[in-house]
Scaffold this active site. Sequence first.
Site, short mmCIF file in Angstrom:
data_model
loop_
_atom_site.label_atom_id
_atom_site.label_comp_id
_atom_site.label_asym_id
_atom_site.label_seq_id
_atom_site.Cartn_x
_atom_site.Cartn_y
_atom_site.Cartn_z
N HIS A 10 -3.20 45.12 32.92
CA HIS A 10 -3.91 45.46 34.17
C HIS A 10 -5.35 44.96 34.23
CE1 HIS A 10 -5.82 48.71 31.89
NE2 HIS A 10 -6.68 48.80 32.87
C1 UD1 Z 1 -9.34 51.12 36.69
C2 UD1 Z 1 -10.62 51.08 35.84
C3 UD1 Z 1 -10.27 50.71 34.41
C4 UD1 Z 1 -9.16 51.58 33.86
C5 UD1 Z 1 -7.98 51.59 34.82
C6 UD1 Z 1 -6.92 52.54 34.33
C7 UD1 Z 1 -12.73 50.34 36.89
C8 UD1 Z 1 -13.65 49.21 37.05
N1 UD1 Z 1 -11.54 50.05 36.30
O1 UD1 Z 1 -8.81 49.80 36.71
O2 UD1 Z 1 -11.41 50.87 33.61
O3 UD1 Z 1 -8.76 51.07 32.62
O4 UD1 Z 1 -8.42 52.00 36.11
O5 UD1 Z 1 -5.71 52.37 34.97
O6 UD1 Z 1 -13.04 51.45 37.25
N2 UD1 Z 1 -4.23 49.92 43.22
C9 UD1 Z 1 -3.17 50.41 43.94
N3 UD1 Z 1 -2.90 51.75 43.89
C10 UD1 Z 1 -3.66 52.62 43.17
C11 UD1 Z 1 -4.77 52.11 42.45
C12 UD1 Z 1 -5.03 50.77 42.49
O7 UD1 Z 1 -2.45 49.67 44.60
O8 UD1 Z 1 -3.36 53.83 43.17
C13 UD1 Z 1 -4.50 48.46 43.22
C14 UD1 Z 1 -5.42 48.00 44.32
O9 UD1 Z 1 -5.03 46.72 44.69
C15 UD1 Z 1 -6.76 47.89 43.59
C16 UD1 Z 1 -6.33 47.46 42.21
O10 UD1 Z 1 -5.08 48.11 41.99
O11 UD1 Z 1 -7.63 47.00 44.21
C17 UD1 Z 1 -7.27 47.79 41.12
O12 UD1 Z 1 -7.58 49.19 41.11
P1 UD1 Z 1 -9.00 49.69 40.54
O13 UD1 Z 1 -9.06 51.15 40.60
O14 UD1 Z 1 -10.11 48.91 41.16
O15 UD1 Z 1 -8.98 49.21 39.04
P2 UD1 Z 1 -7.89 49.31 37.90
O16 UD1 Z 1 -7.48 47.94 37.52
O17 UD1 Z 1 -6.80 50.28 38.19
#
Ligand code: UD1
Length: 367
Positions: A214
């Site tokens: 991820h």
């Molecule tokens: C986040 C944390 C990371 C942690 C991870 C755990 C930051 C910078 N990153 O990363 O440190 O290791 O969580 O899982 O805070 N999305 C969905 N549904 C959701 C959540 C996310 O579709 O419920 C998708 C969206 O496209 C989003 C992308 O995942 O833009 C990334 O989500 P984001 O919360 O920005 O970062 P993670 O990669 O999940």
Amino acid sequence: MDKDRKKTGGTLKVVAIVGARPQFIKCAPISHELRKEHEEILVHTGQHYDPEMSDVFFDELQIPRPDYHLGVGSGSHGEQTGTILERVEDVLIQEKPHLILVYGDTNSTLAGALAAAKLHIPVVHVEAGLRSFDRAMPEEINRVVTDHLSDLLFCPTQTAMDNLANEGITDGAYLVGDVMVDALRHNAGIAEKKSPILRTLGLDKGDYYVATVHRPANTDDRHNLSAIIAAFSESGKKVVFPVHPRTKKNLREYGLWDSLSENILCIDPLGYIDMLHLMKHAKKILTDSGGIQKEAYVMGVPCITMRENTEWVETLQGGWNVLVGADKQRILAAILADVKTSADNSVFGKGDTAKRIVSVIHKNFCT
Ligand code: UD1
């Protein structure tokens, strides 16, 4: 609000901020312990919002429903962090807590800490002192800034204590072990009894790999993601792959999703109990997650980390965890390598970290 007001003599009002998957796991043991004597106001920022990324953890870990749901959702780093900052500030002004609790290293952690520090509310950071020394990782920036804003810093390892000391932080830093180990020890037996996942997926114990990917460095780079997927295809065994929503989106965008090899079993993200069970019985685990490296180590399952660095350096001892980047040949070599040493699974604590944290908070704020 005045930081000197910190000795309360009685019950504390604590605002705890969570938002992303690993934070739900970390907050569960502390929330249960804290609520025995103190008042906890739980704030979910909404950074993770899909049911399988959020609700399932609240249900399985019996985390109380959040008192506030800030509904922040996804966005660029500035947008996400800024929105959380603004909305957490409103909560803090309304609730006037004695302290704020933040977990780990996500954008929710940083924004929560910053909102509190600006209001002179003491910040307590759980999982402090971790460093990858790689500022290209958003989490590294979140960790450094959060630690420098914090009044109490709870470190999982001596390495983390040393990292803080090297940055001049010694006051308020405590070595308490890792709260994820509390959650793991509490739930491992439950997973063994209750999880149907091996049956559901038709898996034999020890005869499959589990993979998670991820990190932006791997998911947002076509070359790296292709190399990782190519290594999975050639691994010679079934690779069970719970796919993070961002990873799925990019696999589609890069045209890889429809041509995945048959041995790669893509599934939706799993809840905590099924994931524990799946990992426990895997031959090896391939990941770029921080928490999973640790969980693999504590469960005694060899781990292959698709990064060039790790905050969890203890897991590297004896070759139990190996760093292979996003390099197909290095991933395949690690899959084939024999791991003969045994892991020292006490290095991250004995499962009493939540108790220790709450007791230190009590000593600092109530007596
Ligand atoms: C986040 C944390 C990371 C942690 C991870 C755990 C930051 C910078 N990153 O990363 O440190 O290791 O969580 O899982 O805070 N999305 C969905 N549904 C959701 C959540 C996310 O579709 O419920 C998708 C969206 O496209 C989003 C992308 O995942 O833009 C990334 O989500 P984001 O919360 O920005 O970062 P993670 O990669 O999940």
